[in-house]
Scaffold this motif. Sequence first.
Motif, PDB file in Angstrom:
ATOM      1  N   VAL A  63       0.818  -1.226   0.000  1.00  0.00           N
ATOM      2  CA  VAL A  63       0.000   0.000   0.000  1.00  0.00           C
ATOM      3  C   VAL A  63       0.845   1.267   0.000  1.00  0.00           C
ATOM      4  O   VAL A  63       0.307   2.369  -0.137  1.00  0.00           O
ATOM      5  CB  VAL A  63      -0.967   0.030   1.202  1.00  0.00           C
ATOM      6  N   ASP A  64       2.147   1.122   0.170  1.00  0.00           N
ATOM      7  CA  ASP A  64       3.024   2.290   0.262  1.00  0.00           C
ATOM      8  C   ASP A  64       2.887   3.153  -1.001  1.00  0.00           C
ATOM      9  O   ASP A  64       2.963   2.656  -2.116  1.00  0.00           O
ATOM     10  CB  ASP A  64       4.462   1.821   0.438  1.00  0.00           C
ATOM     11  N   GLY A  65       2.658   4.438  -0.766  1.00  0.00           N
ATOM     12  CA  GLY A  65       2.482   5.365  -1.877  1.00  0.00           C
ATOM     13  C   GLY A  65       1.040   5.534  -2.313  1.00  0.00           C
ATOM     14  O   GLY A  65       0.725   6.454  -3.071  1.00  0.00           O
ATOM     15  N   ARG A  66       0.155   4.672  -1.846  1.00  0.00           N
ATOM     16  CA  ARG A  66      -1.279   4.766  -2.194  1.00  0.00           C
ATOM     17  C   ARG A  66      -2.134   5.092  -0.962  1.00  0.00           C
ATOM     18  O   ARG A  66      -3.153   5.770  -1.087  1.00  0.00           O
ATOM     19  CB  ARG A  66      -1.774   3.457  -2.795  1.00  0.00           C
ATOM     20  N   PHE A  67      -1.742   4.576   0.187  1.00  0.00           N
ATOM     21  CA  PHE A  67      -2.484   4.780   1.430  1.00  0.00           C
ATOM     22  C   PHE A  67      -1.705   5.744   2.320  1.00  0.00           C
ATOM     23  O   PHE A  67      -0.471   5.734   2.334  1.00  0.00           O
ATOM     24  CB  PHE A  67      -2.664   3.471   2.178  1.00  0.00           C
ATOM     25  N   PHE A  68      -2.462   6.520   3.114  1.00  0.00           N
ATOM     26  CA  PHE A  68      -1.827   7.476   4.005  1.00  0.00           C
ATOM     27  C   PHE A  68      -2.565   7.465   5.345  1.00  0.00           C
ATOM     28  O   PHE A  68      -3.776   7.658   5.391  1.00  0.00           O
ATOM     29  CB  PHE A  68      -1.853   8.873   3.389  1.00  0.00           C
ATOM     30  N   VAL A  69      -1.806   7.228   6.398  1.00  0.00           N
ATOM     31  CA  VAL A  69      -2.369   7.172   7.738  1.00  0.00           C
ATOM     32  C   VAL A  69      -2.133   8.505   8.437  1.00  0.00           C
ATOM     33  O   VAL A  69      -1.083   9.132   8.267  1.00  0.00           O
ATOM     34  CB  VAL A  69      -1.761   5.999   8.543  1.00  0.00           C
ATOM     35  N   SER A  70      -3.116   8.934   9.213  1.00  0.00           N
ATOM     36  CA  SER A  70      -2.996  10.162   9.992  1.00  0.00           C
ATOM     37  C   SER A  70      -3.845  10.032  11.243  1.00  0.00           C
ATOM     38  O   SER A  70      -4.650   9.107  11.370  1.00  0.00           O
ATOM     39  CB  SER A  70      -3.432  11.377   9.171  1.00  0.00           C
ATOM     40  N   ARG A  71      -3.644  10.952  12.162  1.00  0.00           N
ATOM     41  CA  ARG A  71      -4.420  10.932  13.397  1.00  0.00           C
ATOM     42  C   ARG A  71      -4.680  12.347  13.874  1.00  0.00           C
ATOM     43  O   ARG A  71      -3.896  13.261  13.612  1.00  0.00           O
ATOM     44  CB  ARG A  71      -3.698  10.126  14.479  1.00  0.00           C
TER      45      ARG A  71
END
Length: 123
Positions: A63-71
């Motif tokens: 998923v690297d480069g397509r998904f982005f995690v944040s909080r």
Amino acid sequence: VQLQASGGGLVHAGGSLRLSCAASGSSFSSYSMGWWRQAPGQDRKFVAGISEFGELTIYSDSVDGRFFVSRDNANATLYLQMNSLKPEDTAVYYCGAVPLWRFVKVGSKYRYWGQGTLVTVSS
């Protein structure tokens, strides 16, 4: 900490979705957080992780480069922005809380899990 995942649904390949994970309790910022997914007939697999204050993130190769995690610690919410979705991303997605960043990819070390939200990507 109780976790409630939401935002799943049906999307065409190439589309985007944003998952949310709302946490109750006052200790959300004490935990590193992770997103995991489980496809039918497969084990739960790590997707993305973020440290307590968001300064560190890590992703699976798939998923690297397509998904982005944040909080957002002020609102005790974890997010997963999923772009360029593929049929192989179809799975139930779970959020979880782990006490230490170094264990963010170790499922057995997680203390809390959300109930999961289904993402289906059609080809």
